[in-house]
Design a protein around this motif. Structure first.
Motif, PDB file in Angstrom:
ATOM      1  N   GLU A  61       0.833  -1.201   0.000  1.00  9.57           N
ATOM      2  CA  GLU A  61       0.000   0.000   0.000  1.00  9.57           C
ATOM      3  C   GLU A  61       0.870   1.254   0.000  1.00  9.57           C
ATOM      4  O   GLU A  61       0.608   2.218  -0.739  1.00  9.57           O
ATOM      5  CB  GLU A  61      -0.916   0.010   1.228  1.00  9.57           C
ATOM      6  CG  GLU A  61      -2.029   1.030   1.163  1.00  9.57           C
ATOM      7  CD  GLU A  61      -3.084   0.684   0.123  1.00  9.57           C
ATOM      8  OE1 GLU A  61      -3.321   1.554  -0.757  1.00  9.57           O
ATOM      9  OE2 GLU A  61      -3.653  -0.415   0.172  1.00  9.57           O
ATOM     10  N   LEU A  62       1.916   1.249   0.812  1.00  9.31           N
ATOM     11  CA  LEU A  62       2.838   2.382   0.853  1.00  9.31           C
ATOM     12  C   LEU A  62       3.536   2.561  -0.497  1.00  9.31           C
ATOM     13  O   LEU A  62       3.720   3.688  -0.978  1.00  9.31           O
ATOM     14  CB  LEU A  62       3.875   2.165   1.955  1.00  9.31           C
ATOM     15  CG  LEU A  62       3.342   2.207   3.389  1.00  9.31           C
ATOM     16  CD1 LEU A  62       4.414   1.708   4.368  1.00  9.31           C
ATOM     17  CD2 LEU A  62       2.903   3.616   3.781  1.00  9.31           C
ATOM     18  N   GLN A  64       2.379   1.686  -3.427  1.00 11.98           N
ATOM     19  CA  GLN A  64       1.417   2.191  -4.399  1.00 11.98           C
ATOM     20  C   GLN A  64       1.143   3.677  -4.209  1.00 11.98           C
ATOM     21  O   GLN A  64       0.699   4.347  -5.143  1.00 11.98           O
ATOM     22  CB  GLN A  64       0.112   1.392  -4.302  1.00 11.98           C
ATOM     23  CG  GLN A  64       0.247  -0.037  -4.800  1.00 11.98           C
ATOM     24  CD  GLN A  64      -0.996  -0.873  -4.569  1.00 11.98           C
ATOM     25  OE1 GLN A  64      -2.067  -0.335  -4.280  1.00 11.98           O
ATOM     26  NE2 GLN A  64      -0.859  -2.187  -4.657  1.00 11.98           N
ATOM     27  N   GLN A  65       1.394   4.190  -3.008  1.00 13.21           N
ATOM     28  CA  GLN A  65       1.245   5.618  -2.763  1.00 13.21           C
ATOM     29  C   GLN A  65       2.466   6.405  -3.240  1.00 13.21           C
ATOM     30  O   GLN A  65       2.518   7.626  -3.098  1.00 13.21           O
ATOM     31  CB  GLN A  65       1.022   5.883  -1.271  1.00 13.21           C
ATOM     32  CG  GLN A  65      -0.255   5.296  -0.717  1.00 13.21           C
ATOM     33  CD  GLN A  65      -1.490   5.793  -1.434  1.00 13.21           C
ATOM     34  OE1 GLN A  65      -1.585   6.966  -1.766  1.00 13.21           O
ATOM     35  NE2 GLN A  65      -2.429   4.912  -1.702  1.00 13.21           N
ATOM     36  N   VAL A  95      -3.391   4.574   5.423  1.00 15.52           N
ATOM     37  CA  VAL A  95      -2.625   4.904   4.220  1.00 15.52           C
ATOM     38  C   VAL A  95      -3.531   4.877   2.990  1.00 15.52           C
ATOM     39  O   VAL A  95      -3.481   5.766   2.134  1.00 15.52           O
ATOM     40  CB  VAL A  95      -1.448   3.924   4.040  1.00 15.52           C
ATOM     41  CG1 VAL A  95      -0.761   4.154   2.696  1.00 15.52           C
ATOM     42  CG2 VAL A  95      -0.446   4.083   5.172  1.00 15.52           C
ATOM     43  N   ALA A  96      -4.387   3.862   2.912  1.00 15.28           N
ATOM     44  CA  ALA A  96      -5.286   3.738   1.760  1.00 15.28           C
ATOM     45  C   ALA A  96      -6.268   4.896   1.694  1.00 15.28           C
ATOM     46  O   ALA A  96      -6.718   5.281   0.617  1.00 15.28           O
ATOM     47  CB  ALA A  96      -6.036   2.411   1.827  1.00 15.28           C
ATOM     48  N   TRP A  98      -5.664   7.917   2.087  1.00 15.80           N
ATOM     49  CA  TRP A  98      -5.069   9.092   1.431  1.00 15.80           C
ATOM     50  C   TRP A  98      -5.284   9.064  -0.074  1.00 15.80           C
ATOM     51  O   TRP A  98      -5.230  10.111  -0.710  1.00 15.80           O
ATOM     52  CB  TRP A  98      -3.568   9.142   1.689  1.00 15.80           C
ATOM     53  CG  TRP A  98      -3.189   9.150   3.129  1.00 15.80           C
ATOM     54  CD1 TRP A  98      -3.997   9.425   4.190  1.00 15.80           C
ATOM     55  CD2 TRP A  98      -1.901   8.844   3.672  1.00 15.80           C
ATOM     56  NE1 TRP A  98      -3.288   9.306   5.360  1.00 15.80           N
ATOM     57  CE2 TRP A  98      -2.007   8.947   5.080  1.00 15.80           C
ATOM     58  CE3 TRP A  98      -0.674   8.487   3.105  1.00 15.80           C
ATOM     59  CZ2 TRP A  98      -0.934   8.720   5.927  1.00 15.80           C
ATOM     60  CZ3 TRP A  98       0.387   8.262   3.950  1.00 15.80           C
ATOM     61  CH2 TRP A  98       0.271   8.374   5.339  1.00 15.80           C
ATOM     62  N   ALA A  99      -5.474   7.887  -0.610  1.00 18.46           N
ATOM     63  CA  ALA A  99      -5.524   7.746  -2.073  1.00 18.46           C
ATOM     64  C   ALA A  99      -6.920   8.023  -2.597  1.00 18.46           C
ATOM     65  O   ALA A  99      -7.917   7.714  -1.938  1.00 18.46           O
ATOM     66  CB  ALA A  99      -5.102   6.340  -2.477  1.00 18.46           C
TER      67      ALA A  99
END
Length: 235
Positions: A61-62, A64-65, A95-96, A98-99
């Motif tokens: 996830e990090l 992908q950000q 984290v997800a 934020w996207a």
């Protein structure tokens, strides 16, 4: 070594399939110290547990950000020692958040790869009912990338499809109500403040509020389940 109570049972191939990455990627993260080493079992076979699955999902996830390996290493280094799979899942959810919403069109084979396992027709129908996937043109599928991993995990939950959809409805309704009340509260708090204060609040509010909501909900749910299980044993 995994820090979770569940016994590590996954081989490196099974871990890679479960998380939708390659075995080479798992080994690479391990060599960089981003992923704890496996538990060595009989015949010197490494076994991975829930903590490895959750940490690998957070790393992906990090990544992908757009975070670099050095930034991911710093992020993981700030996590508490011995953090478990549930708390790692909370970090990943934050984290997800934020996207932006990301809907992609993929082939059937790519859908299986991203799910980390082969999906039967019934699995795809259940994911479609949860609004995780949907049919597109030429046999392809529209996939909500942010929800796919959660949807696949729900396939293994021992609940009926009706119960899962009812739970989703409860979560959506209460989440919207909480978001509305929090937005009203924050708007009132900065109504007379300078524009830069409003922009600062807007930039920081989402990840902070999401983490607060997730943490509060997790603790409340743990208490509710604890009371339910205690009552069931008494009955």
């Amino acid at each position: 070594m995994t820090t979770d109570a569940a016994e590590p049972t996954l081989t490196i191939d099974e871990l890679a399939a479960r998380t939708g990455v390659t075995v080479r990627t798992v080994r690479f993260y391990g060599s960089k110290g981003l992923l704890p080493p496996p538990v060595i079992g009989p015949r010197r076979v490494g076994r991975y547990g829930p903590g490895h699955v959750a940490r690998l999902a957070l790393i992906e996830e990090l990544r992908q950000q757009g975070m670099t390996l050095a930034a991911i290493e710093r992020y993981l280094g700030r996590l508490p020692a011995g953090i478990g799979a549930d708390d790692l899942a909370i970090h990943r959810a934050v984290v997800a958040s934020w996207a932006p919403e990301a809907v992609e069109t993929v082939t059937r084979e790519e859908l299986d790869r991203r799910a980390g396992r082969p999906l039967g027709e019934e699995d795809v129908e259940r994911l479609a009912a949860m609004n995780v996937v949907g049919p597109a043109d030429d046999g392809t599928f529209r996939v909500d990338a942010g929800l796919l991993r959660l949807g696949v995990q729900l396939l293994d939950v021992p609940l009926s499809q009706e119960s899962i959809l009812a739970a989703r409805k409860v979560l959506v309704e209460h989440s919207r109500a909480a978001a509305h009340e929090l937005s009203r509260l924050f708007r009132g708090a900065v109504a007379e403040r300078a524009d830069e204060d409003v922009r600062s609040l807007s930039a920081h509010m989402q990840p902070l509020v999401v983490q607060a909501l997730l943490t509060t909900f997790q603790r409340s749910l743990r208490e509710e389940l604890g009371e339910w299980l205690t009552g069931s044993r008494t009955d």
